[in-house]
Design a protein around this motif. Structure first.
Motif, mmCIF file in Angstrom:
data_model
loop_
_atom_site.group_PDB
_atom_site.id
_atom_site.type_symbol
_atom_site.label_atom_id
_atom_site.label_comp_id
_atom_site.label_asym_id
_atom_site.label_seq_id
_atom_site.Cartn_x
_atom_site.Cartn_y
_atom_site.Cartn_z
ATOM 1 N N LEU B 98 0.825 -1.215 0.000
ATOM 2 C CA LEU B 98 0.000 0.000 0.000
ATOM 3 C C LEU B 98 0.853 1.256 0.000
ATOM 4 C CD1 LEU B 98 -2.858 -0.942 2.462
ATOM 5 C CD2 LEU B 98 -2.927 -0.796 -0.018
ATOM 6 N N ASN B 99 2.112 1.117 0.388
ATOM 7 C CA ASN B 99 2.993 2.279 0.427
ATOM 8 C C ASN B 99 3.506 2.628 -0.969
ATOM 9 O OD1 ASN B 99 4.252 4.331 1.845
ATOM 10 N ND2 ASN B 99 6.158 3.194 2.016
ATOM 11 N N GLN B 100 3.384 1.710 -1.915
ATOM 12 C CA GLN B 100 3.761 2.012 -3.296
ATOM 13 C C GLN B 100 2.651 2.857 -3.914
ATOM 14 O OE1 GLN B 100 6.775 0.952 -4.373
ATOM 15 N NE2 GLN B 100 6.913 0.202 -2.270
ATOM 16 N N SER B 101 3.032 3.662 -4.897
ATOM 17 C CA SER B 101 1.972 4.413 -5.554
ATOM 18 C C SER B 101 1.514 3.636 -6.783
ATOM 19 C CB SER B 101 2.471 5.803 -5.951
ATOM 20 O OG SER B 101 3.680 5.697 -6.631
ATOM 21 N N PHE B 102 0.225 3.408 -6.864
ATOM 22 C CA PHE B 102 -0.344 2.761 -8.044
ATOM 23 C C PHE B 102 -1.755 3.300 -8.212
ATOM 24 C CE2 PHE B 102 -0.790 -0.054 -4.385
ATOM 25 C CZ PHE B 102 -2.163 -0.251 -4.339
ATOM 26 N N ARG B 103 -2.327 3.034 -9.356
ATOM 27 C CA ARG B 103 -3.672 3.541 -9.614
ATOM 28 C C ARG B 103 -4.672 2.894 -8.666
ATOM 29 N NH1 ARG B 103 -4.988 5.880 -14.858
ATOM 30 N NH2 ARG B 103 -7.053 4.978 -14.672
ATOM 31 N N ARG B 105 -5.003 3.367 -5.443
ATOM 32 C CA ARG B 105 -4.459 3.011 -4.150
ATOM 33 C C ARG B 105 -5.416 3.401 -3.020
ATOM 34 N NH1 ARG B 105 1.140 5.372 -1.847
ATOM 35 N NH2 ARG B 105 0.112 7.323 -2.306
ATOM 36 N N GLY B 106 -6.043 4.571 -3.164
ATOM 37 C CA GLY B 106 -6.957 5.022 -2.121
ATOM 38 C C GLY B 106 -8.082 4.028 -1.898
ATOM 39 N N ARG B 109 -6.767 0.933 -0.187
ATOM 40 C CA ARG B 109 -6.513 1.193 1.224
ATOM 41 C C ARG B 109 -7.800 1.142 2.026
ATOM 42 N NH1 ARG B 109 -2.308 6.190 2.023
ATOM 43 N NH2 ARG B 109 -0.675 5.239 0.798
ATOM 44 N N GLN B 186 5.157 5.638 6.034
ATOM 45 C CA GLN B 186 5.058 6.933 5.362
ATOM 46 C C GLN B 186 5.857 8.004 6.073
ATOM 47 O OE1 GLN B 186 0.806 7.267 5.053
ATOM 48 N NE2 GLN B 186 0.856 6.514 2.957
ATOM 49 N N GLU B 190 11.968 9.360 1.962
ATOM 50 C CA GLU B 190 12.412 8.610 0.787
ATOM 51 C C GLU B 190 13.925 8.728 0.603
ATOM 52 O OE1 GLU B 190 12.033 6.122 -2.302
ATOM 53 O OE2 GLU B 190 10.488 6.644 -0.841
#
Ligand SMILES: Nc1ncnc2c1ncn2[C@@H]1O[C@H](COP(=O)(O)OP(=O)(O)O)[C@@H](O)[C@H]1O
Ligand SMILES: [Mg+2]
Lengths: 356, 302
Positions: B98-103, B105-106, B109, B186, B190
């Motif tokens: 879930l910490n990766q960004s992908f389409r 994601r919200g 989550r 989070q 980074e």
């Protein structure tokens, strides 16, 4: 031993965001290249491309004869100092410095010895057992530097390493950095938006704007021969006076003054004139025919202690010219004449901004 | 002098402001515990016509000899240990994803939290059906594979019943741990990973040397929360197995419940409560001691 070469590097995040458009550069051993430009012009992105933290959309990065495009950041043997320092908060200073050596399985005895040497050099030996949290900004900055130096890398990359220090400390560390990297004899790429850092530290400065190198020259030449209007305005403080003038025949009109144009193939309608404030002085008793005289009324003076910055509205026009003059110099408040040698005038194409 | 006066006054005000909370704590925690301890010194059951008769520590003697209690304690420990371990591993995996960004994601989550939001009794009932030997989905799926036994009695076999309970509990509480760990992930900048990569670390090394140490406060908090919850598990077991078969999944709370509500043995039930409480406190103190040795502050400091 190592030459860093960038060939036609381009980085495109989205079709609109292209912070690095087409950049070709080489940095030799012992050369200190500064990437100078305003915030958001793509300096950090370029540095991250070199480090391998970003993949280029097009173009290649070379060290020596090796193309690094397919090489991981960890295998490029480059050391980077981050703007935030990026110290590992859970490790002591000694562990922070030695992490890269441990990951490369350097023998423990050698690690201890190298950490001690670099800590001595940077005067942080007494901090080795502490955590970054308990260090001051200047101390953290040194730890970040030590972490880079201890690796003896092929290339040093520094991203605005002084921007989090207060002014006084910055000046001191700047001097130390210069000596430090002169002794390293490695290519250094240094990112800053601060022209004083760029001028004092570098052997070469690349002025960046819009993802392109505007000028790549030694600092002194950047100052004396800015390649275009942007560089002229960006380098130098106070900023260069930049005026757009009408051309009539072989002269440009500034108020009542007529300024002879440089030799041009074709006389344009408009032309840009640049005059550094420090090139101007208040008219003395005699004026040689090598000097341009500009008359007008001084409407503002700012005393910096070391010198005074006067702003003058040019007679017969709305243009304002600022001049740096000695602090004890007086001027006639009603009508002042400023002089500047013709050789100190900078001419730029009004359309392209290029130097003429 | 004035400095001291100011500090004194501040301390006085501090205590004053604390008082209501302390009084509340006293009534909510201290009083029931004290009352339970007091009760545990009496024999009060059907044999005494539900009249309290002082009997000293006899309830505690009985407890030491009581195999059923120790078995239930063992069951609880197995349930707690295995389920927390699985939840932590799975929760970490989910948090990392879930910490990766992908389409979307919200959306993922939010939906990942759904099991956690369901009432335990409801989802326990659903899981009981899922593991039903005749109509359950699990057996249905397994029966489609060749060489698999069909009609496995999940909830009727001691080991499998425990397994089913653990699966249901893991399903329900993994999202809780995942969200907790995600918040921790989070908060890790980074550029630490970038610096570590430039230092020559592989992603796995970065996970072990950067992520895990910096995530310790969240892991510890998740462990403490889940330990306390899991050790007192009641509703899920009650709904799915009722402690059976043959007491194989009887947890401490189920046993205490049965003692008090079914056998109406109030004095002995109180003794069970006190002992369980003391064991729990000991476990937490031990954990806290070990953690402080590892110089980790649960509140996230240091
Ligand atoms: N990962 C990214 N995704 C999208 N845009 C980015 C990313 N990184 C940087 N940018 C954009 O690229 C431009 C240049 O950024 P940067 O190189 O950090 O500038 P600076 O010269 O201040 O260091 C900015 O407009 C920034 O918003
Ligand atoms: Mg930047």
């Amino acid at each position: 031993m190592a030459t860093l070469t960038l060939k036609e590097l381009r980085k495109q995040f989205t079709p609109e965001v292209v912070p690095v458009k087409n950049i070709t550069l080489t940095v030799e051993d012992g050369e200190f290249l500064t990437l100078l430009g305003p915030s958001g012009c793509g300096k950090s992105t370029l540095l991250r491309l070199i480090a391998g933290l970003e993949q280029p959309t097009a173009g290649t990065v070379w060290v020596g004869e090796q193309n690094l495009n397919a090489v991981n950041p960890g295998d490029r043997n480059m050391a980077m100092v981050f703007q935030s320092y990026a110290l590992y908060p859970h490790m002591t200073v000694a562990d922070n410095i030695s992490t890269s050596l441990k990951l490369r399985q350097v023998p423990p005895a050698e690690i201890t010895q190298r950490v001690r040497t670099v800590a001595d050099k940077l005067d942080i030996s007494h901090l080795l057992g502490r955590k970054p949290r308990s260090l001051s900004g200047g101390q953290r900055q040194r730890v970040a530097l030590a972490r880079a130096l201890v690796r003896k890398p092929d290339v040093f990359l520094l991203d605005e390493p002084l921007s989090n220090l207060d002014a006084l400390l910055r000046e001191q560390v700047r001097g130390e950095l210069k000596q430090l990297f002169e002794s390293q004899n490695r290519p250094v790429v240094y990112v800053t938006h601060d022209q004083i850092e760029a001028m004092t530290l570098s052997s070469k400065v690349a002025v960046l704007l819009d993802g392109l190198v505007q000028q790549l020259d030694p600092p002194s030449r950047i100052y004396t021969h800015p390649a275009n209007k942007f560089v002229a305005g960006f380098v130098g403080s106070p900023q260069m006076n930049l005026l757009t003038l009408d051309c009539q025949g072989k002269v440009a009109k500034l108020g009542h003054c007529e300024i002879p144009l440089p030799p041009l193939a074709q006389v344009p309608k408009l032309i840009d004139l640049g005059i550094r404030p420090e090139a101007l002085s208040v008219k003395g008793s005699e004026v040689s025919d090598q000097e341009l005289v500009i008359g007008g009324k001084v409407f503002l003076s700012e005393n910096f202690g070391r010198e005074t910055l006067v702003s003058l509205r040019v007679e017969g026009s709305q243009d304002v010219i600022r001049a740096l003059i000695p602090p004890d110099q007086t001027w006639n408040p009603e009508y002042t004449k400023l002089v500047v040698p013709f050789s100190s005038l900078h001419w730029f194409d009004a359309e392209t901004g290029d130097r003429l | 002098m004035t400095q001291d006066l100011i500090r004194q006054r501040e301390q006085r005000i501090g205590w004053l402001l604390l008082t209501p909370a302390l009084i509340l704590l006293l009534f909510v925690f201290a009083y029931p515990i004290g009352r339970a301890f007091f009760l545990s010194l009496f024999t009060e059951n059907l044999g005494t016509q539900l009249q309290p008769i002082f009997s000293g520590l006899s309830n505690y003697h009985r407890l030491i000899e009581d195999g059923r209690f120790w078995e239930s304690l063992w069951n609880t420990s197995v349930f707690t240990g295995v389920s927390i371990f699985c939840e932590l591993v799975l929760g970490m995996v989910f948090a990392l994803i879930l910490n990766q960004s992908f389409r979307g994601r919200g959306l993922v989550r939010t939906s990942a939290l759904l099991p956690w939001a369901l009432p335990t009794a409801v989802m326990g009932l659903a899981w009981a059906w899922i593991f039903n030997d005749q109509y359950g989905v699990v057996n249905d799926i397994l029966s489609r594979f060749p060489f698999w036994e069909t009609n496995i009695t999940w909830l009727g076999d001691p080991t499998r019943a425990m397994l089913a309970l653990i699966v249901a509990d893991v399903w329900k509480t993994t999202p809780f741990i995942a969200i907790l760990l995600l918040a921790g992930l989070q908060s890790i900048p980074e550029d630490l990973y970038e610096a570590h990569a430039i230092d020559g670390a592989t992603p796995w090394q970065s996970f072990c040397q950067v992520t895990l140490p910096l995530l310790t406060p969240q892991i510890v908090i998740a462990l403490l929360f889940r330990f306390a919850q899991s050790f007192g598990i009641f509703d899920l077991v009650q709904v799915m197995t009722g402690g059976g078969p043959a007491g194989a999944t009887e947890t401490v709370s189920i046993y205490i419940y049965a003692t008090v509500r079914r056998y109406l043995d109030f004095g002995y039930g109180a003794a069970l409560v006190v002992v369980t409480f003391v064991l729990l406190i000991l476990a937490v103190v031990l954990a806290g001691f070990l953690l402080s040795k590892a110089r980790i502050n649960v509140s996230g400091g240091r």
